[in-house]
Design a protein around this motif. Structure first.
Motif, PDB file in Angstrom:
ATOM      1  N   THR A  77     -56.385-153.310  45.743  1.00 46.14           N
ATOM      2  CA  THR A  77     -57.623-153.213  44.959  1.00 46.14           C
ATOM      3  C   THR A  77     -57.775-151.813  44.378  1.00 46.14           C
ATOM      4  OG1 THR A  77     -58.815-152.696  47.020  1.00 46.14           O
ATOM      5  CG2 THR A  77     -58.847-154.988  46.271  1.00 46.14           C
ATOM      6  N   LEU A  78     -57.310-150.805  45.105  1.00 47.44           N
ATOM      7  CA  LEU A  78     -57.350-149.429  44.604  1.00 47.44           C
ATOM      8  C   LEU A  78     -56.426-149.277  43.399  1.00 47.44           C
ATOM      9  CD1 LEU A  78     -58.222-146.441  44.965  1.00 47.44           C
ATOM     10  CD2 LEU A  78     -56.225-146.170  46.458  1.00 47.44           C
ATOM     11  N   ILE A  79     -55.245-149.873  43.493  1.00 45.54           N
ATOM     12  CA  ILE A  79     -54.275-149.795  42.394  1.00 45.54           C
ATOM     13  C   ILE A  79     -54.834-150.440  41.138  1.00 45.54           C
ATOM     14  CG2 ILE A  79     -51.983-150.509  41.615  1.00 45.54           C
ATOM     15  CD1 ILE A  79     -51.071-150.478  44.519  1.00 45.54           C
ATOM     16  N   ILE A  80     -55.347-151.657  41.279  1.00 48.46           N
ATOM     17  CA  ILE A  80     -55.857-152.397  40.115  1.00 48.46           C
ATOM     18  C   ILE A  80     -57.039-151.671  39.488  1.00 48.46           C
ATOM     19  CG2 ILE A  80     -56.944-154.548  39.372  1.00 48.46           C
ATOM     20  CD1 ILE A  80     -55.291-155.993  41.480  1.00 48.46           C
ATOM     21  N   THR A  81     -57.943-151.168  40.316  1.00 46.55           N
ATOM     22  CA  THR A  81     -59.107-150.455  39.785  1.00 46.55           C
ATOM     23  C   THR A  81     -58.685-149.207  39.022  1.00 46.55           C
ATOM     24  OG1 THR A  81     -60.425-151.232  41.662  1.00 46.55           O
ATOM     25  CG2 THR A  81     -61.329-149.427  40.366  1.00 46.55           C
ATOM     26  N   ALA A  82     -57.740-148.457  39.588  1.00 50.42           N
ATOM     27  CA  ALA A  82     -57.259-147.239  38.924  1.00 50.42           C
ATOM     28  C   ALA A  82     -56.617-147.569  37.575  1.00 50.42           C
ATOM     29  CB  ALA A  82     -56.252-146.517  39.821  1.00 50.42           C
ATOM     30  N   ILE A  83     -55.868-148.656  37.527  1.00 48.98           N
ATOM     31  CA  ILE A  83     -55.224-149.066  36.270  1.00 48.98           C
ATOM     32  C   ILE A  83     -56.271-149.444  35.229  1.00 48.98           C
ATOM     33  CG2 ILE A  83     -53.800-150.865  35.197  1.00 48.98           C
ATOM     34  CD1 ILE A  83     -52.170-150.918  37.805  1.00 48.98           C
ATOM     35  N   ILE A  84     -57.251-150.231  35.631  1.00 45.91           N
ATOM     36  CA  ILE A  84     -58.284-150.675  34.687  1.00 45.91           C
ATOM     37  C   ILE A  84     -59.049-149.486  34.122  1.00 45.91           C
ATOM     38  CG2 ILE A  84     -60.456-151.941  34.485  1.00 45.91           C
ATOM     39  CD1 ILE A  84     -59.362-153.926  36.547  1.00 45.91           C
ATOM     40  N   VAL A  85     -59.483-148.590  34.991  1.00 46.22           N
ATOM     41  CA  VAL A  85     -60.234-147.409  34.544  1.00 46.22           C
ATOM     42  C   VAL A  85     -59.393-146.579  33.581  1.00 46.22           C
ATOM     43  CG1 VAL A  85     -61.227-145.216  35.294  1.00 46.22           C
ATOM     44  CG2 VAL A  85     -61.710-147.304  36.584  1.00 46.22           C
ATOM     45  N   SER A  86     -58.152-146.331  33.937  1.00 43.87           N
ATOM     46  CA  SER A  86     -57.274-145.498  33.119  1.00 43.87           C
ATOM     47  C   SER A  86     -56.984-146.128  31.765  1.00 43.87           C
ATOM     48  CB  SER A  86     -55.964-145.238  33.868  1.00 43.87           C
ATOM     49  OG  SER A  86     -55.115-144.405  33.115  1.00 43.87           O
ATOM     50  N   VAL A  87     -56.671-147.415  31.764  1.00 51.18           N
ATOM     51  CA  VAL A  87     -56.347-148.097  30.501  1.00 51.18           C
ATOM     52  C   VAL A  87     -57.563-148.182  29.588  1.00 51.18           C
ATOM     53  CG1 VAL A  87     -55.644-150.303  29.481  1.00 51.18           C
ATOM     54  CG2 VAL A  87     -54.409-149.397  31.450  1.00 51.18           C
ATOM     55  N   ILE A 249     -49.837-147.807  35.556  1.00 48.78           N
ATOM     56  CA  ILE A 249     -49.230-148.396  36.756  1.00 48.78           C
ATOM     57  C   ILE A 249     -48.521-147.316  37.564  1.00 48.78           C
ATOM     58  CG2 ILE A 249     -47.385-149.904  37.599  1.00 48.78           C
ATOM     59  CD1 ILE A 249     -48.043-151.883  35.469  1.00 48.78           C
ATOM     60  N   CYS A 250     -47.752-146.467  36.867  1.00 45.13           N
ATOM     61  CA  CYS A 250     -47.021-145.395  37.547  1.00 45.13           C
ATOM     62  C   CYS A 250     -47.976-144.478  38.310  1.00 45.13           C
ATOM     63  CB  CYS A 250     -46.216-144.578  36.530  1.00 45.13           C
ATOM     64  SG  CYS A 250     -44.840-145.471  35.780  1.00 45.13           S
ATOM     65  N   GLY A 251     -49.032-144.034  37.640  1.00 46.12           N
ATOM     66  CA  GLY A 251     -49.980-143.141  38.288  1.00 46.12           C
ATOM     67  C   GLY A 251     -50.693-143.786  39.455  1.00 46.12           C
ATOM     68  N   ALA A 252     -51.135-145.027  39.265  1.00 43.47           N
ATOM     69  CA  ALA A 252     -51.877-145.727  40.320  1.00 43.47           C
ATOM     70  C   ALA A 252     -51.000-145.989  41.541  1.00 43.47           C
ATOM     71  CB  ALA A 252     -52.432-147.043  39.769  1.00 43.47           C
ATOM     72  N   CYS A 253     -49.757-146.390  41.318  1.00 44.03           N
ATOM     73  CA  CYS A 253     -48.868-146.696  42.444  1.00 44.03           C
ATOM     74  C   CYS A 253     -48.391-145.433  43.154  1.00 44.03           C
ATOM     75  CB  CYS A 253     -47.676-147.523  41.960  1.00 44.03           C
ATOM     76  SG  CYS A 253     -48.110-149.241  41.567  1.00 44.03           S
ATOM     77  N   LEU A 254     -48.248-144.323  42.418  1.00 54.35           N
ATOM     78  CA  LEU A 254     -47.912-143.060  43.070  1.00 54.35           C
ATOM     79  C   LEU A 254     -49.061-142.607  43.974  1.00 54.35           C
ATOM     80  CD1 LEU A 254     -46.115-140.991  40.281  1.00 54.35           C
ATOM     81  CD2 LEU A 254     -45.119-141.853  42.409  1.00 54.35           C
ATOM     82  N   ALA A 255     -50.288-142.774  43.489  1.00 52.48           N
ATOM     83  CA  ALA A 255     -51.451-142.427  44.319  1.00 52.48           C
ATOM     84  C   ALA A 255     -51.500-143.314  45.559  1.00 52.48           C
ATOM     85  CB  ALA A 255     -52.737-142.580  43.504  1.00 52.48           C
TER      86      ALA A 255
END
Length: 363
Positions: A77-87, A249-255
């Motif tokens: 859920t953290l990954i998906i949220t980070a991707i949505i916000v960033s995109v 995706i790269c940024g969210a998954c690295l985090a």
């Protein structure tokens, strides 16, 4: 959103024209997702712990994994949220590819969330049924295929691009139906393959970063007229915005990897694995590089095949091929430590991504 704002302010200050460069926005998207994940990661882990969303560990697996029982899951859920916000911040929101990628990610993520929720909250070890899962995935994949086919100007939907060979492609049998079938297989197959790979601390997260980064390069080249012509790739207008999504995706998954590295403080869960796999499959379909995804994501392919072969062999011969499936558990049972398996599989993925990228010049 920021691109729209920069367009408005660009007449007063030329510095805002920097936002027009896809490469700049891709870097910023990766950094935004990374910082978002690092900032909200601890809070997410605390909340998941308070909710008692703990992972159940299979008793027939490696005994060293029993200490992981109760570790918070659903970290995807953290990954998906980070991707949505960033995109939403850095992407061009008038680009249809951006929305179809977000739709596939949220759609499959919702399935994974429901599956995880049933497992950890309702104490149902099986989660949702296999039939329910495949039906949901099928709806998402076919909806994505139909949208790409009839609501975008996607190039090359009538043929499969063959990498490493100059101007070689294979026409889809059955035309548009063939495109839909391949799209379905790529999205659903990759979604489940990544989910099967997510079994050790950090095993899935870093390969997702690597494959997404590789696909980002193909997306940028395909969306650029001159690069596409020079590299003999199908030119896909607007595909450069897919690079923003891949960077997120790269940024969210690295985090996420920061917290998921051994010993993991949180697990991705189906909510993350199913969504990331489906997203990678959709990107590959958009940039017309399904075969390249098969190569760069070879780890995911092998993990899925190991399960299929194990099940098939046991059902037909009552014998197992591997000590345990997926294959990462096989090597654990052979005596490899968890960190050895993870790092070695990472190295294999790095090599496979490089092999995939070489196709940009070998044609």
């Amino acid at each position: 959103m920021l691109l729209w704002l920069a367009d408005l302010l660009g007449n007063w200050f030329t510095g805002f024209n920097l936002f027009q460069y896809t490469t700049f926005r891709a870097v910023m998207a990766a950094l935004t997702a990374l910082l978002f994940g690092l900032l909200f990661g601890p809070w997410t882990i605390r909340k998941l712990t308070e909710l008692k969303v703990g992972q159940a560990v299979r008793r027939d697996g490696p005994q060293t994994h029993l200490v992981k029982t109760g570790t918070p899951t659903m970290g995807g859920t953290l990954i998906i949220t980070a991707i949505i916000v960033s995109v939403l911040l850095w992407g061009n929101l008038s680009n249809k590819y951006v929305w179809i990628l977000l739709g596939v990610t949220v759609g499959t993520g919702a399935l994974g969330f429901y599956d995880d929720w049933r497992k950890v909250v309702y104490k149902d070890p099986n989660g949702v049924s296999g039939r329910f899962k495949i039906v949901w995935q099928s709806v998402v994949a076919l909806a994505a295929g139909l949208f790409l086919l009839y609501n975008t100007n996607l190039t090359g939907t009538e043929q499969i691009v063959i990498p490493y060979l100059k101007n070689v492609s294979i026409a889809y049998p059955l035309g548009a139906v063939g495109f839909l079938i391949l799209t379905y297989l790529v999205i659903v197959g990759t979604s489940n393959a990544v989910n099967l790979t997510d079994g050790l601390d950090g095993l899935a997260a870093f390969p997702i970063v690597l494959v997404s980064g590789g696909l980002a390069i193909f997306a940028y080249a395909s969306g650029h007229v001159e690069f596409a012509r020079y590299l003999q790739l199908p030119h896909i207008p607007g595909a450069n915005e897919v690079m923003i999504f891949c960077a997120a995706i790269c940024g969210a998954c690295l985090a996420f990897l920061w917290f998921n590295a051994y010993p993991a403080q949180v697990f991705m869960g189906d909510v993350g694995a199913l969504a990331m796999g489906a997203a990678l499959g959709t990107v590959a379909v958009i940039v017309r590089q399904e075969i390249i995804l098969f190569i760069m994501g070879g780890l995911f392919v092998v993990e899925a095949l190991s399960v299929m072969l194990q099940v098939g062999s046991y059902k037909t011969r009552k014998k197992r091929i591997f000590l345990m499936a997926p294959i990462h558990h096989h090597y654990e049972q052979k005596g490899w430590k968890e960190t050895q398996v993870v790092v070695r599989f990472w190295i294999i993925t790095i090599v496979l991504v490089l092999v995939g990228l070489v196709s940009l010049k070998i044609r």
